[in-house]
Design an enzyme around this catalytic site. Structure first.
Site, short mmCIF file in Angstrom:
data_model
loop_
_atom_site.label_atom_id
_atom_site.label_comp_id
_atom_site.label_asym_id
_atom_site.label_seq_id
_atom_site.Cartn_x
_atom_site.Cartn_y
_atom_site.Cartn_z
N HIS A 458 17.27 -14.50 7.60
CA HIS A 458 16.11 -15.09 6.94
C HIS A 458 15.28 -15.94 7.89
CE1 HIS A 458 17.74 -14.49 2.60
NE2 HIS A 458 16.97 -13.51 2.99
N ARG A 565 -3.78 -10.07 -7.07
CA ARG A 565 -2.69 -9.47 -7.83
C ARG A 565 -2.34 -10.41 -8.98
NH1 ARG A 565 -1.23 -9.81 -2.46
NH2 ARG A 565 -1.36 -7.88 -1.25
N ARG A 601 -7.40 -7.48 -10.05
CA ARG A 601 -6.75 -6.28 -10.58
C ARG A 601 -6.00 -6.62 -11.86
NH1 ARG A 601 -2.30 -3.57 -6.87
NH2 ARG A 601 -1.07 -5.30 -7.69
N GLU A 695 -5.63 5.20 -6.14
CA GLU A 695 -4.29 5.19 -5.57
C GLU A 695 -3.45 6.39 -5.99
OE1 GLU A 695 -2.30 1.61 -6.87
OE2 GLU A 695 -3.44 1.60 -8.74
N ASN A 718 -1.40 2.23 0.07
CA ASN A 718 0.07 2.23 0.01
C ASN A 718 0.57 3.26 -1.01
OD1 ASN A 718 -0.37 0.11 1.72
ND2 ASN A 718 0.41 -1.46 0.34
N ASP A 719 0.08 3.15 -2.25
CA ASP A 719 0.51 4.11 -3.27
C ASP A 719 -0.10 5.49 -3.04
OD1 ASP A 719 2.41 2.97 -4.98
OD2 ASP A 719 0.88 1.77 -6.00
N ARG A 729 7.66 5.16 -0.39
CA ARG A 729 7.38 4.29 0.76
C ARG A 729 8.45 3.22 0.96
NH1 ARG A 729 4.06 -0.33 -1.23
NH2 ARG A 729 3.52 0.04 -3.41
N CYS A 766 -7.99 -1.72 0.08
CA CYS A 766 -7.19 -2.94 -0.05
C CYS A 766 -5.73 -2.72 0.30
CB CYS A 766 -7.30 -3.51 -1.46
SG CYS A 766 -6.73 -2.39 -2.77
#
Length: 848
Positions: A458, A565, A601, A695, A718-719, A729, A766
């Site tokens: 960590h 988000r 969003r 997406e 990403n998606d 992913r 984004c």
């Protein structure tokens, strides 16, 4: 039918008797499998403690379960971690389902062989259904074979245990653990937190080992690795909902747990053959120089023993409360600013509440041990278990326990940490902890060096997030260096130079100044719009999750928020946020951004992100299930409440609403109609813009039709990558291949931009691709006019945009659409960057 009589259990072995909580295994010590006792055996044959029926024999012959006449089920487990012997050293003397009498030999075992090949010979005898019985010890002294050790008394409620009452329904399900590195502190804390949201009792089963899901230490002690299959068992009134939520939590990878590339390449340091050089492992890249400063842990004073337990219990409880309060204060400071650190310290809070850990310390106190030594011994026992596992990442998570060990010891001993560090110090320690780094963040340090530790600890994660060079596994020689000794650490090369020359120090300082100057220039220009060389303005916005992050983004030069988000409002709570709470949170983000626009969003949760107050079915493939806008269709009241809150923020002209997971035009039209209806109900005439997140491939293919009704598009690469490439992913074996610069992705982006342009709509990005400097000319060339990145990258991305010419980018990006792989695209992008630098340099030379 079982009788309701008491029975006496007799010692199945000869040897010293131990309380179960002193067994050096968190599963047994925590009472996970039931209540009972343990014996350190002096003989080599296990005998029946009472008459009964053999109901289970482990396939590896190291454990056996006997059902007594009153229904008590007595599990006897020879040794610890003996399952790994695969039956070697054990001879079975009875058959399954056979009737046995008290004292009958059950299993013979090779004392020497088992002792040499397992963790311990300590053998436990416990009741696996002990919730139905009361155990009364007959002795606490060493026992002889056949001596009475426990009285088993059925509880009055035992007769009702099998009535079919739905309140005690038991359900179970199997799942593969998707978390990077397995069940270490953070994913274990996620499972624990999920289990705590339900009334049912929940357990994690791995082979013949079990951990209660209220104990982080017990969960981590199972040593569950990534993609290991486990069984989750829930018993109680809401067991079905609990099981669904826990299966989803286990199957959903945590964000931000991936090891650095350097760690994957170099897991062990090179041998120290070169004079003046210590080799280690890169945990966070960077180049630094400065004087060495040591950071040592707490040293325990001697404990004479025979302490009065009462005051020691009080001292430990007070210290635990003080540390919890301190961590809570840290969390309030970190939330919304450093999400990675906040998650780590939330796991630390859960560890402080861990019953097996705290009870072990209190048990030591009962034997006259001082609170400080009791706590230290409890932590050391659990660290030993974790480090003994054949799971390097789990072994590194022992560092979290050591962090708590040090914090509680300071509270117990009244020590205050006041550091006096020289400027630009390189801090050295045997192993640093997350709280050490939190303390060091208040000082101007140049780098971190550890004699031990790992590249996926960590501390390493936190160091990378802060851009702080960090080396681990440098060995004991590091601790022999004198404080104040000037060092050079080249983390990327994985070494520390202990006697750098003056020229070398000047070289390092020059490199650091050049980097700092470059960043300073980028930051100085970050507040100015990013224009390409031919005058095209590209908006560079920020991805944020709170008002404080938005304020930071504004300071760093963001032209707006490209993605807020909203899940941060809905997760980790037992009730949904009401309309007023949502409105206040969204308004705070708009206020934090001054006069700049904010894209918000709508909630994107589903089968992969469970909400306690919104039980959803567990899905075989959550990313293809009920999530995003689809959730708003089946639970319209949740989305309507959010839309009402968004319609009431002011000014509406700066608020842009974005819909996730849209795949067809009708979905967009339905939400637009709902917005119109809600606005009319609220008496609102001014309306926020409504956009679509691109997406899923269907949205890209329908971009021209969607653009008729949407005000803007934002591409979530990403998606879009995983849906286009049919690769998860978060899959450990495929993540490296999920590359948004794949030509198929670029074709979908090109199609989206073309469709948007036909209706005069603008397109942003984004996803992570927006932050990739190699991709900047590609996206601009395809027609993207807004990039939303992490706030610290705003200045760097703007600087890159200013180097580009739109026509060059357009010609280059069109060539990429014909390439065959992501690797080919990336190489072409690297070549383009080199040619571009050469062209600009040649032009400047000619002009001069």
């Amino acid at each position: 039918m079982h009788d309701n009589k008491n029975i006496t259990l007799h010692a199945p072995l000869e040897g010293p008797l131990l309380p179960l909580d002193q067994v050096p295994d968190p599963v047994f010590a925590g009472g996970t499998l039931g209540d009972g006792i343990a014996i350190d055996p002096l003989n080599d044959c296990l005998h029946a403690p009472c008459a009964g029926t053999i109901i289970h024999i482990a396939r590896t012959r190291h454990a056996i379960t006997l059902r007594a006449e009153n229904g008590a089920e007595i599990l006897m487990h020879i040794g610890l971690d003996t399952v790994q012997l695969k039956g070697e050293g054990f001879t079975l003397l009875v058959e399954p389902d056979s009737q046995v009498v008290r004292g009958q030999p059950l299993i013979r075992f090779d004392l020497d062989y088992v002792a040499q090949h397992c963790t311990s010979l300590i053998t436990v005898m416990l009741l696996s259904n002990s919730d139905q019985y009361r155990l009364l010890p007959c002795t606490t002294r060493p026992v002889t074979l056949g001596q009475a050790v426990l009285e088993v008394e059925p509880k009055a409620a035992a007769a009702k245990s099998n009535t079919g009452d739905n309140a005690g329904q038991t359900v179970r399900g199997r799942v593969h653990i998707a978390h990077q590195g397995g069940l270490h502190a953070r994913p274990a804390a996620l499972l624990r937190q999920t289990a705590q949201g339900f009334k049912s009792r929940s357990e994690l089963h791995v082979g013949d080992r079990v951990a209660p899901l209220n104990s982080l230490v017990a969960i981590m002690g199972l040593g569950v690795g990534e993609q290991d299959e486990v069984e989750i068992v829930c018993t109680g009134p809401d067991s079905e909902h609990a099981l669904k939520a826990l299966l989803a939590a286990a199957a959903t990878p945590s964000v931000g747990e991936h090891a650095p590339a350097s760690a994957a390449v170099q897991l062990k340091p090179k041998a120290n053959h070169e004079a003046g050089v210590l080799n280690g492992v890169c945990a966070s890249p960077g180049l630094a120089s400065g004087p060495l400063a040591r950071l040592d842990g707490v040293r325990l004073p001697d404990d004479p023993g025979n302490n009065e337990p009462g005051p020691q219990h009080q001292a430990l409880d007070a210290a635990l409360s003080a540390v919890k309060a301190a961590i809570d204060a840290d969390l309030q400071h970190l939330k919304g600013k450093h999400g990675d650190a906040a998650e780590i310290f939330e796991a630390h809070l859960a560890l402080l509440d861990d019953p097996s850990l705290v009870e072990a310390a209190h048990q030591h106190i009962e034997h006259g041990i001082a609170a400080s030594h009791a706590w230290s011994q409890a932590i050391d026992a659990q660290c030993t278990i974790l480090k003994a596992l054949d799971k390097p990442l789990l072994a590194e998570r022992a560092n979290d326990l050591q962090d708590l060990q040090q914090r509680v010891l300071r509270a117990l001993l009244g020590e205050r940490r006041e550091l006096d560090l020289p400027p630009s110090a390189i801090v050295a320690a045997h192993e640093l902890t997350p709280s050490d780094l939190l303390l060091l963040s208040q000082h101007s340090i140049a780098g971190l060096c550890m004699a031990a530790g790992g590249a996926t600890s960590h501390v390493a994660i936190l160091a990378r997030a802060r851009g702080l060079p960090c080396l681990v596994a440098l060995g004991a020689d590091l601790l022999a260096l004198a404080p104040g000794q000037v060092l050079v650490m080249d983390a990327e090369q994985g070494h520390v130079e202990t006697a750098p020359s003056v020229d070398r120090l000047h070289e390092v300082e020059l490199a650091r100044r050049q980097l700092a100057e470059r960043r300073k220039q980028q930051q100085a220009a970050a507040q100015v719009s990013a224009r390409t060389r031919d005058g095209r303005v590209i908006e560079v916005a920020a991805n944020v999750a709170s008002a404080s992050e938005a304020a930071d983004a504004l300071t760093l030069g963001a032209d707006g928020v490209g993605l807020l988000r909203t899940e941060f409002l809905f997760l980790d709570r037992h009730t949904a946020p009401d309309e007023q709470e949502q409105r206040s949170a969204y308004q705070a983000v708009l206020d934090a951004m001054g006069e700049r626009p904010v894209i918000i969003r709508t909630i994107d949760v589903g089968g992969d992100k469970q909400l306690d107050y919104l039980p959803l079915p567990v899905e075989a493939n959550p990313v293809l299930g009920l999530r995003g806008i689809r959730l708003g269709q089946v639970r319209p009241e949740l989305l309507d409440q959010q839309l009402r809150a968004l319609l009431q923020v002011s000014p509406q002209r700066r608020c842009r609403i974005m819909l996730p997971m849209v795949s067809e035009v009708d979905e967009l039209l339905e939400i637009r109609q709902r917005l119109d209806r809600l606005a009319a109900e609220l008496g609102i005439s001014e309306r926020a813009e409504l956009g679509v997140m691109i997406e899923v491939p269907a949205a890209a293919l329908l971009a021209e039709r969607l653009a008729e009704h949407a005000d803007f598009f934002s591409i979530g690469t990403n998606d879009l990558s995983q849906y286009t490439l049919a690769m998860d992913r978060d899959h450990a074996g495929l993540a490296a291949r999920v590359d948004a610069l794949h030509p198929a992705l670029l074709r979908l982006i090109d199609l989206t931009c073309q469709g948007a342009a036909r209706h005069g709509r603008w397109v942003g990005v984004c996803g992570a691709l927006a932050s990739d400097l190699l991709a900047t000319p590609v996206l601009i060339g395809l027609g993207v006019s807004e990039l939303s990145v992490s706030p610290p990258q705003v200045g760097e991305i703007k600087a890159r945009i200013r180097q580009l010419d739109t026509s060059d980018c357009r010609a280059f990006s069109q060539k990429l659409l014909g390439l065959a792989s992501a690797q080919a695209v990336r190489q072409a992008c690297r070549d383009f960057g080199i040619r571009e630098v050469h062209t600009r340099t040649s032009t400047l030379t000619t002009e001069q």
